[in-house]
Design a protein around this motif. Structure first.
Motif, mmCIF file in Angstrom:
data_model
loop_
_atom_site.group_PDB
_atom_site.id
_atom_site.type_symbol
_atom_site.label_atom_id
_atom_site.label_comp_id
_atom_site.label_asym_id
_atom_site.label_seq_id
_atom_site.Cartn_x
_atom_site.Cartn_y
_atom_site.Cartn_z
ATOM 1 N N PRO A 1 0.629 -1.364 0.083
ATOM 2 C CA PRO A 1 0.002 0.040 -0.122
ATOM 3 C C PRO A 1 0.904 1.391 0.001
ATOM 4 O O PRO A 1 0.383 2.066 -0.743
ATOM 5 C CB PRO A 1 -0.952 -0.071 1.184
ATOM 6 C CG PRO A 1 -0.996 -1.788 1.430
ATOM 7 C CD PRO A 1 0.430 -2.147 1.040
ATOM 8 N N ALA A 2 2.048 1.254 0.421
ATOM 9 C CA ALA A 2 2.807 2.450 0.656
ATOM 10 C C ALA A 2 3.492 2.822 -0.796
ATOM 11 O O ALA A 2 3.305 4.029 -1.029
ATOM 12 C CB ALA A 2 4.005 2.378 1.811
ATOM 13 N N ALA A 3 3.660 2.033 -1.464
ATOM 14 C CA ALA A 3 4.033 2.062 -2.895
ATOM 15 C C ALA A 3 2.993 2.412 -3.700
ATOM 16 O O ALA A 3 3.250 3.400 -4.492
ATOM 17 C CB ALA A 3 4.744 0.894 -3.379
ATOM 18 N N LEU A 4 1.719 2.073 -3.599
ATOM 19 C CA LEU A 4 0.682 2.486 -4.336
ATOM 20 C C LEU A 4 0.203 4.041 -4.058
ATOM 21 O O LEU A 4 0.240 4.892 -5.003
ATOM 22 C CB LEU A 4 -0.724 1.687 -4.117
ATOM 23 C CG LEU A 4 -1.753 2.035 -4.639
ATOM 24 C CD1 LEU A 4 -1.851 2.130 -6.101
ATOM 25 C CD2 LEU A 4 -2.952 1.284 -3.950
ATOM 26 N N GLN A 5 0.208 4.423 -2.727
ATOM 27 C CA GLN A 5 0.187 5.813 -2.247
ATOM 28 C C GLN A 5 1.097 6.853 -2.721
ATOM 29 O O GLN A 5 0.875 7.636 -3.375
ATOM 30 C CB GLN A 5 0.003 5.631 -0.658
ATOM 31 C CG GLN A 5 -1.424 4.993 -0.075
ATOM 32 C CD GLN A 5 -0.990 5.021 1.427
ATOM 33 O OE1 GLN A 5 -0.683 5.737 2.197
ATOM 34 N NE2 GLN A 5 -1.301 3.642 1.922
ATOM 35 N N LEU B 1 -2.348 13.029 -7.179
ATOM 36 C CA LEU B 1 -3.595 12.445 -6.682
ATOM 37 C C LEU B 1 -3.652 12.646 -5.173
ATOM 38 O O LEU B 1 -2.526 12.305 -4.441
ATOM 39 C CB LEU B 1 -4.051 11.240 -7.007
ATOM 40 C CG LEU B 1 -4.372 11.160 -8.632
ATOM 41 C CD1 LEU B 1 -4.550 9.834 -9.148
ATOM 42 C CD2 LEU B 1 -5.836 11.885 -8.917
ATOM 43 N N THR B 2 -4.584 12.968 -4.366
ATOM 44 C CA THR B 2 -4.659 13.140 -2.997
ATOM 45 C C THR B 2 -5.566 11.689 -2.466
ATOM 46 O O THR B 2 -6.363 11.309 -2.975
ATOM 47 C CB THR B 2 -5.267 14.150 -2.134
ATOM 48 O OG1 THR B 2 -4.669 15.290 -2.732
ATOM 49 C CG2 THR B 2 -5.269 14.090 -0.769
ATOM 50 N N THR B 3 -4.582 11.007 -1.621
ATOM 51 C CA THR B 3 -5.138 9.682 -1.140
ATOM 52 C C THR B 3 -5.710 9.656 0.372
ATOM 53 O O THR B 3 -5.167 10.499 1.145
ATOM 54 C CB THR B 3 -4.459 8.349 -1.137
ATOM 55 O OG1 THR B 3 -3.114 8.695 -0.372
ATOM 56 C CG2 THR B 3 -3.775 8.415 -2.957
ATOM 57 N N TRP B 4 -6.541 8.578 0.629
ATOM 58 C CA TRP B 4 -6.835 8.507 2.044
ATOM 59 C C TRP B 4 -7.073 6.994 2.266
ATOM 60 O O TRP B 4 -7.178 6.371 1.239
ATOM 61 C CB TRP B 4 -7.988 9.216 2.613
ATOM 62 C CG TRP B 4 -9.357 9.315 1.826
ATOM 63 C CD1 TRP B 4 -10.465 8.430 2.619
ATOM 64 C CD2 TRP B 4 -10.100 9.772 0.745
ATOM 65 N NE1 TRP B 4 -11.455 8.568 1.563
ATOM 66 C CE2 TRP B 4 -11.140 9.160 0.534
ATOM 67 C CE3 TRP B 4 -9.241 10.575 -0.245
ATOM 68 C CZ2 TRP B 4 -12.023 9.543 -0.620
ATOM 69 C CZ3 TRP B 4 -10.036 10.970 -1.386
ATOM 70 C CH2 TRP B 4 -11.407 10.454 -1.573
ATOM 71 N N GLN B 5 -7.136 6.697 3.625
ATOM 72 C CA GLN B 5 -7.251 5.205 3.658
ATOM 73 C C GLN B 5 -8.737 4.904 4.374
ATOM 74 O O GLN B 5 -9.197 5.706 5.263
ATOM 75 C CB GLN B 5 -6.178 4.682 4.571
ATOM 76 C CG GLN B 5 -4.922 5.083 4.004
ATOM 77 C CD GLN B 5 -4.549 4.062 3.014
ATOM 78 O OE1 GLN B 5 -4.679 3.074 2.478
ATOM 79 N NE2 GLN B 5 -4.132 4.957 1.795
ATOM 80 N N ALA C 1 -4.148 -2.649 -2.319
ATOM 81 C CA ALA C 1 -2.620 -3.258 -2.786
ATOM 82 C C ALA C 1 -2.479 -4.166 -2.092
ATOM 83 O O ALA C 1 -2.678 -4.604 -0.916
ATOM 84 C CB ALA C 1 -1.725 -2.161 -2.766
ATOM 85 N N ALA C 2 -1.828 -5.303 -2.954
ATOM 86 C CA ALA C 2 -1.299 -6.374 -2.507
ATOM 87 C C ALA C 2 -0.116 -6.101 -1.593
ATOM 88 O O ALA C 2 0.580 -5.292 -2.048
ATOM 89 C CB ALA C 2 -1.076 -7.479 -3.599
ATOM 90 N N THR D 1 2.496 -7.545 -7.890
ATOM 91 C CA THR D 1 0.925 -7.919 -8.126
ATOM 92 C C THR D 1 0.049 -6.681 -8.294
ATOM 93 O O THR D 1 0.359 -5.814 -7.366
ATOM 94 C CB THR D 1 0.650 -8.749 -6.849
ATOM 95 O OG1 THR D 1 1.272 -9.924 -6.901
ATOM 96 C CG2 THR D 1 -0.917 -9.200 -7.267
ATOM 97 N N PRO D 2 -0.611 -6.442 -9.115
ATOM 98 C CA PRO D 2 -1.355 -5.380 -9.472
ATOM 99 C C PRO D 2 -2.568 -5.267 -8.409
ATOM 100 O O PRO D 2 -2.993 -6.418 -7.866
ATOM 101 C CB PRO D 2 -1.987 -5.463 -10.869
ATOM 102 C CG PRO D 2 -2.190 -6.773 -10.942
ATOM 103 C CD PRO D 2 -0.894 -7.501 -10.207
ATOM 104 N N PRO D 3 -3.090 -4.248 -8.385
ATOM 105 C CA PRO D 3 -4.539 -3.883 -7.292
ATOM 106 C C PRO D 3 -5.466 -4.832 -7.888
ATOM 107 O O PRO D 3 -5.480 -5.059 -9.247
ATOM 108 C CB PRO D 3 -4.761 -2.620 -7.285
ATOM 109 C CG PRO D 3 -3.581 -1.767 -7.637
ATOM 110 C CD PRO D 3 -2.824 -2.898 -8.720
ATOM 111 N N GLY D 4 -6.504 -5.198 -7.315
ATOM 112 C CA GLY D 4 -7.470 -5.998 -7.969
ATOM 113 C C GLY D 4 -8.347 -4.778 -8.908
ATOM 114 O O GLY D 4 -7.832 -3.670 -8.665
#
Length: 123
Positions: free
Chosen positions: A10-14, A22-26, A53-54, A60-63
Motif C-alpha cells: 500500500p505504501a508504494a501505491l500511495q 492525486l490525494t489519497t486517504w485510507q 494493494a497486495a 502484483t497489481p491491485p484488483g
C-alpha cells in the motif's frame, strides 16, 4: 527505512498516486482517491476510486477498481463492494501489467475502463 529502499504494498501505491498528483486517504484497507474521468461519455465527472494493494505491489497489481457512485460497466463483471452500498467493484484485471507494473500503468487501465462506459449508464 531510508528513502533509498524501495516501497512495497500500500505504501508504494500511495506514493505512486501522490506522484501522479492525486490525494489519497485510507479506509478499511483500501487506498481511496478522487478521480476525474478523462475520456468517454463521462469526461469531466469526478468519481471516487478505491484500490486494494497486495503486500507485494507492484509485483502484483491491485484488483479491479471499486467505484463510487455506482456506474455499471458495459463489459459486466460488476459486483457489490466491501466499501459499502454506494460503491461497486469492477472485476477488470489490469491489462498489460507484466509490461508496466506501475501506478501510471494502472491509471492508464482506469482511463480505458472509464472510456468504455455507455452514455446510458445510471448515475
Amino acid at each position: 527505512m531510508t528513502s533509498a529502499e524501495p516501497l512495497w504494498g500500500p505504501a508504494a501505491l500511495q506514493a505512486g498516486l501522490h506522484v501522479a498528483g492525486l490525494t489519497t486517504w485510507q479506509q478499511d484497507g483500501f487506498t481511496l482517491f478522487d478521480y476525474t474521468v478523462e475520456t468517454g461519455p463521462r469526461a469531466g465527472q469526478t468519481v471516487k476510486v478505491g484500490l486494494q494493494a497486495a503486500p507485494d505491489f507492484p509485483a502484483t497489481p491491485p484488483g479491479g477498481p471499486h467505484v463510487n457512485p455506482r456506474l455499471g460497466h458495459p463489459h459486466g463483471a460488476v459486483h457489490d463492494s466491501a466499501l459499502g452500498t454506494e460503491w461497486e467493484y469492477w472485476s477488470r484485471p489490469a491489462a498489460n501489467w507484466a509490461a508496466d507494473r506501475s501506478v501510471r500503468g494502472y491509471l492508464r487501465h482506469l482511463r480505458t475502463l472509464f472510456a468504455q462506459l455507455d452514455e446510458g449508464a445510471a448515475l
